[in-house]
Design a protein around this motif. Structure first.
Motif, mmCIF file in Angstrom:
data_model
loop_
_atom_site.group_PDB
_atom_site.id
_atom_site.type_symbol
_atom_site.label_atom_id
_atom_site.label_comp_id
_atom_site.label_asym_id
_atom_site.label_seq_id
_atom_site.Cartn_x
_atom_site.Cartn_y
_atom_site.Cartn_z
ATOM 1 N N TRP A 14 92.340 31.121 49.253
ATOM 2 C CA TRP A 14 93.765 31.323 49.505
ATOM 3 C C TRP A 14 94.168 30.709 50.841
ATOM 4 C CZ3 TRP A 14 90.494 35.443 48.218
ATOM 5 C CH2 TRP A 14 90.547 35.820 46.867
ATOM 6 N N TYR A 15 95.400 30.241 50.880
ATOM 7 C CA TYR A 15 95.912 29.565 52.073
ATOM 8 C C TYR A 15 94.919 28.517 52.550
ATOM 9 C CZ TYR A 15 99.830 32.780 52.284
ATOM 10 O OH TYR A 15 100.973 33.479 51.987
ATOM 11 N N ARG A 16 94.608 27.609 51.601
ATOM 12 C CA ARG A 16 93.748 26.489 51.946
ATOM 13 C C ARG A 16 94.497 25.519 52.864
ATOM 14 N NH1 ARG A 16 92.427 27.470 46.404
ATOM 15 N NH2 ARG A 16 93.939 25.888 45.745
ATOM 16 N N LYS A 17 93.841 24.433 53.224
ATOM 17 C CA LYS A 17 94.283 23.554 54.303
ATOM 18 C C LYS A 17 95.758 23.169 54.223
ATOM 19 C CE LYS A 17 92.699 19.502 56.867
ATOM 20 N NZ LYS A 17 92.203 20.297 58.001
ATOM 21 N N ASP A 18 96.216 22.693 53.069
ATOM 22 C CA ASP A 18 97.591 22.215 52.988
ATOM 23 C C ASP A 18 98.599 23.358 53.006
ATOM 24 O OD1 ASP A 18 96.677 19.633 52.955
ATOM 25 O OD2 ASP A 18 96.833 19.376 50.783
ATOM 26 N N GLU B 279 97.724 27.154 44.194
ATOM 27 C CA GLU B 279 97.185 28.485 44.438
ATOM 28 C C GLU B 279 97.999 29.503 43.645
ATOM 29 O OE1 GLU B 279 96.329 29.746 48.402
ATOM 30 O OE2 GLU B 279 95.994 27.698 49.158
ATOM 31 N N VAL B 280 97.361 30.609 43.285
ATOM 32 C CA VAL B 280 98.051 31.726 42.647
ATOM 33 C C VAL B 280 97.791 32.976 43.480
ATOM 34 C CG1 VAL B 280 98.258 33.190 40.608
ATOM 35 C CG2 VAL B 280 97.869 30.726 40.332
ATOM 36 N N HIS B 281 98.871 33.601 43.959
ATOM 37 C CA HIS B 281 98.779 34.816 44.766
ATOM 38 C C HIS B 281 99.369 35.979 43.981
ATOM 39 C CE1 HIS B 281 98.956 32.282 48.754
ATOM 40 N NE2 HIS B 281 97.947 31.966 47.975
ATOM 41 N N ASP C 283 102.515 27.289 58.304
ATOM 42 C CA ASP C 283 102.651 27.304 59.764
ATOM 43 C C ASP C 283 103.895 26.550 60.222
ATOM 44 O OD1 ASP C 283 101.701 27.724 62.518
ATOM 45 O OD2 ASP C 283 101.344 25.569 62.485
ATOM 46 N N VAL C 284 104.143 25.374 59.671
ATOM 47 C CA VAL C 284 105.260 24.565 60.167
ATOM 48 C C VAL C 284 106.585 24.890 59.487
ATOM 49 C CG1 VAL C 284 103.721 22.679 60.812
ATOM 50 C CG2 VAL C 284 104.834 22.630 58.567
ATOM 51 N N GLY C 285 106.521 25.388 58.240
ATOM 52 C CA GLY C 285 107.753 25.564 57.485
ATOM 53 C C GLY C 285 108.209 26.984 57.248
ATOM 54 N N PHE C 286 107.331 27.970 57.472
ATOM 55 C CA PHE C 286 107.666 29.355 57.145
ATOM 56 C C PHE C 286 107.325 30.296 58.306
ATOM 57 C CE2 PHE C 286 107.147 27.115 53.188
ATOM 58 C CZ PHE C 286 108.188 27.580 52.398
ATOM 59 N N ARG C 287 107.518 29.801 59.513
ATOM 60 C CA ARG C 287 107.161 30.579 60.699
ATOM 61 C C ARG C 287 108.257 31.529 61.156
ATOM 62 N NH1 ARG C 287 106.156 26.846 65.656
ATOM 63 N NH2 ARG C 287 104.449 26.139 64.317
ATOM 64 N N SER D 244 91.861 33.505 55.560
ATOM 65 C CA SER D 244 91.913 32.057 55.393
ATOM 66 C C SER D 244 91.243 31.349 56.562
ATOM 67 C CB SER D 244 93.373 31.586 55.282
ATOM 68 O OG SER D 244 93.470 30.191 55.471
ATOM 69 N N ALA D 245 90.192 30.596 56.264
ATOM 70 C CA ALA D 245 89.501 29.843 57.307
ATOM 71 C C ALA D 245 90.422 28.798 57.926
ATOM 72 C CB ALA D 245 88.256 29.174 56.733
ATOM 73 N N ASP D 246 91.301 28.208 57.126
ATOM 74 C CA ASP D 246 92.199 27.186 57.655
ATOM 75 C C ASP D 246 93.268 27.792 58.556
ATOM 76 O OD1 ASP D 246 91.255 24.637 56.355
ATOM 77 O OD2 ASP D 246 91.507 25.874 54.579
ATOM 78 N N MET D 247 93.749 28.981 58.233
ATOM 79 C CA MET D 247 94.667 29.676 59.133
ATOM 80 C C MET D 247 93.979 30.008 60.456
ATOM 81 S SD MET D 247 97.817 30.224 58.080
ATOM 82 C CE MET D 247 98.897 30.699 56.719
#
Length: 244
Positions: A4-8, A194-196, A14-18, A69-72
């Motif tokens: 979940w919340y992989r790299k893209d 992704e499916v959440h 981070d940039v669009g939903f902060r 999420s490791a990317d987060m």
């Protein structure tokens, strides 16, 4: 931990939903001050890309951020090198002694852990870790996110990305989000899916769980001047100074 919340999606979030986190933080900082919490360790569960941790550190707190999420976590560590971040589930992480625990943006609704502990068990572990007078501040999504059972589709775009979301809420109050991202890489766009799934809870139900653990509880529909979206609630749960 990379499902979940992989790299893209982590980058896009981070940039669009902060704005949710940034608009919530002034109210959360005010709640901490109102409860006499001027310093010390704050545990940030579901810390995402470190936006909330950055505000806490700037205000003078120590911060431990936890995210699945490791990317987060990678983004957060670059953003706030003065904070500590841990990769893990908020339902399983060992919570150290602290003055407050926060969790912003409906993290407790997510069904990322099929074998996670019950909410009451997690609330108890947080209670045990809090100093007397400490507070647990978080928000939840409630039933009624959608007005009908028909799926709702939407899209949002930025300079180098676009995200498409299909949402559906079923009769068991499970909200499913199907998320398709496209992110520009060179001259091409890379797709990911992704499916959440989230379990939606009534605020009164969560408040009862917290009270059974021993918290003093307030339900709010805002963080300071930031009014939460429809069918969302913030809970301010305080550990009493003593049992007397």
């Amino acid at each position: 931990m990379s499902e979940w919340y992989r790299k893209d999606l982590a980058y896009i979030h981070d940039v669009g939903f902060r704005s949710y986190v940034l608009r919530a933080m002034p109210g959360i900082l005010a709640i901490l001050k109102q409860h006499g919490i001027q310093d010390g360790l704050i545990v940030d569960l579901g810390c995402g890309s470190g936006l909330s941790a950055e505000e806490l550190v700037r205000t003078g707190y120590q911060v431990l951020g936890v995210d699945i999420s490791a990317d987060m976590i990678e983004i957060a560590r670059c953003r706030v090198p003065m904070a500590e971040f841990q990769l893990g589930s908020l339902f399983k992480v060992e919570i150290p002694d602290c003055n407050a625990v926060i969790s912003i943006s409906e993290c407790f609704n997510y069904l990322f852990d099929p074998d996670h502990q019950t909410l009451t068990q997690v609330f108890q572990r947080i209670y045990d870790a809090l100093a007397p007078g400490g507070v647990f501040i978080f928000d939840i999504a409630e039933p009624g996110q959608l007005t009908s059972a028909t799926p709702v589709k939407s899209f949002t775009e930025g300079e180098d990305w676009i995200v498409l979301v299909e949402k559906q809420e079923d009769s068991q109050h499970i909200l499913t989000r199907r998320i398709i991202t496209f992110r520009q890489v060179g001259n091409d766009y890379r797709r990911d899916d992704e499916v959440h799934r989230q379990q939606l809870y009534a605020a009164a139900e969560i408040a009862t769980m917290l009270q059974q653990v021993g918290y003093q509880v307030e339900i709010q529909r805002c963080y300071g001047q930031f009014a939460l979206p429809n069918a969302h609630a913030a809970l301010i749960a305080r550990k009493p100074m003593s049992n007397l």
